[in-house]
Enzyme design. Structure first.
Site, PDB file in Angstrom:
ATOM      1  N   GLY A 116       8.613   2.725   4.265  1.00 52.19           N
ATOM      2  CA  GLY A 116       7.566   2.098   3.352  1.00 52.19           C
ATOM      3  C   GLY A 116       7.833   0.542   3.168  1.00 52.19           C
ATOM      4  N   CYS A 117       6.583  -0.213   3.094  1.00 49.63           N
ATOM      5  CA  CYS A 117       6.864  -1.702   3.356  1.00 49.63           C
ATOM      6  C   CYS A 117       7.907  -2.128   2.264  1.00 49.63           C
ATOM      7  CB  CYS A 117       5.216  -2.371   3.193  1.00 49.63           C
ATOM      8  SG  CYS A 117       4.395  -1.856   1.725  1.00 49.63           S
ATOM      9  N   TYR A 118       7.498  -1.954   0.950  1.00 49.05           N
ATOM     10  CA  TYR A 118       8.457  -2.497   0.002  1.00 49.05           C
ATOM     11  C   TYR A 118       9.916  -2.008   0.154  1.00 49.05           C
ATOM     12  CZ  TYR A 118       4.209  -3.792  -2.821  1.00 49.05           C
ATOM     13  OH  TYR A 118       3.038  -4.400  -3.073  1.00 49.05           O
TER      14      TYR A 118
END
Length: 313
Positions: A116-118
């Site tokens: 995921g990005c975060y």
């Protein structure tokens, strides 16, 4: 010589479009695309996935699970960009820089979950420190992150950029129920025994993430200092092509973090800010949520898998 066939299921979404753009024109692979009228046809999608060497899934979680369940060709390898399989046993986590063996695990795997990005930024900062014993696995962590509105997907981009769209708020905090779906991913792959608090937000700009994690030195074991933390990150990422650890002295002179600084790249910039007088340290990560946080990472994983595929026939 066989040219690997790559199929992007969901190539009209934000991540899918970016992956397609990054792969278009490459001579070492063949992109399999469906006509617009067939993109949502379950049978045609199933046929396309099962005829590919590598399928990239850029779908909502439930649709990604259904796509994986529809694979009956044992030769098909998968990179899933959704969050459906990021903590699933049997899937290799697609962060090549996680440790010295992770890139090879990805290269040899048939099932890879794209981070995921975060979590990309949070895990990159935390995992080396926890592994080295400098940060307790049960430390009461608070993770703060601001992303461009493209983090909300295609619908968010269209909502912000359509003609006559209302001016977006400067900052929109969300996930206030403290149950964001990225937290289990962060906890598992950072090696945390205690659930961290995660507070994300969207800014009034298109893309780019600035993530920060505050630490109190008095809560760290022994006499751990900012210099120890810095040295650990530098050693862990030494030679990493896409991860840059900023020198500690430069961090002290920096005035701010620009979340858009690495837009368009697959790079991740880590920095440590310290105030010895107050005994406080701030871990930070800057990267493109559509780059290292999504499509760039997917292509990086694809390249690793293609290398293994080509090397073994």
């Amino acid at each position: 010589m066989h040219t690997p066939v790559v199929f992007i299921d969901g190539d009209q979404g934000t991540t899918g479009l970016q992956i397609h753009a990054r792969l278009q024109g490459r001579s070492d692979l063949r992109l399999l695309t469906l006509p617009e009228a067939e993109r949502k046809d379950p049978q045609r999608r199933c046929e396309a996935i099962n005829s590919a060497d590598i399928a990239l899934l850029c779908l909502p979680d439930d649709a990604a699970r259904e796509a994986v369940a529809a694979i009956h060709n044992p030769q098909v390898r998968v990179i899933d960009a959704s969050s459906a399989h990021r903590t699933t046993p049997g899937w290799v986590y697609g962060l090549p820089e996680l440790d010295e063996q992770q890139a090879e695990r990805i290269a040899q795997s048939t099932r890879v979950s794209n981070p995921g990005c975060y979590p990309t930024g949070a895990i990159a900062l935390l995992h080396p420190l926890v592994k080295a014993g400098l940060l307790p696995a049960d430390y009461p962590l608070n993770i703060h992150a601001v992303s461009g509105y493209s983090g909300g997907g295609r619908a968010a981009v269209e909502r912000h950029e359509q003609p006559g769209a209302a001016k977006a708020p400067a900052l929109q905090l969300y996930g206030l129920e403290l149950a964001h779906k990225h937290v289990p991913e962060i906890q598992q792959h950072a090696g945390l025994s205690a659930r961290p608090m995660f507070m994300p937000g969207y800014g009034a700009y298109r893309q780019g993430i600035a993530l920060s994690i505050p630490l109190q030195l008095r809560l760290l074991p022994g006499q751990v200092s900012a210099e120890h933390l810095q040295a650990c990150l530098e050693q862990h990422y030494q030679g990493a092509r896409h991860v840059q650890v900023m020198p500690l002295h430069q961090c002290g002179a920096a005035a701010n973090l620009d979340p858009e600084a690495l837009n368009g790249s697959n790079d991740l910039r880590l920095a440590l800010y310290a105030n010895p007088e107050h005994g406080q340290v701030l871990l930070t990560a800057v990267f493109d949520n559509l780059g290292k946080g999504a499509s760039g990472a997917a292509v990086q994983n694809l390249d690793l898998m293609l290398g293994a595929l080509q090397a073994h026939g």
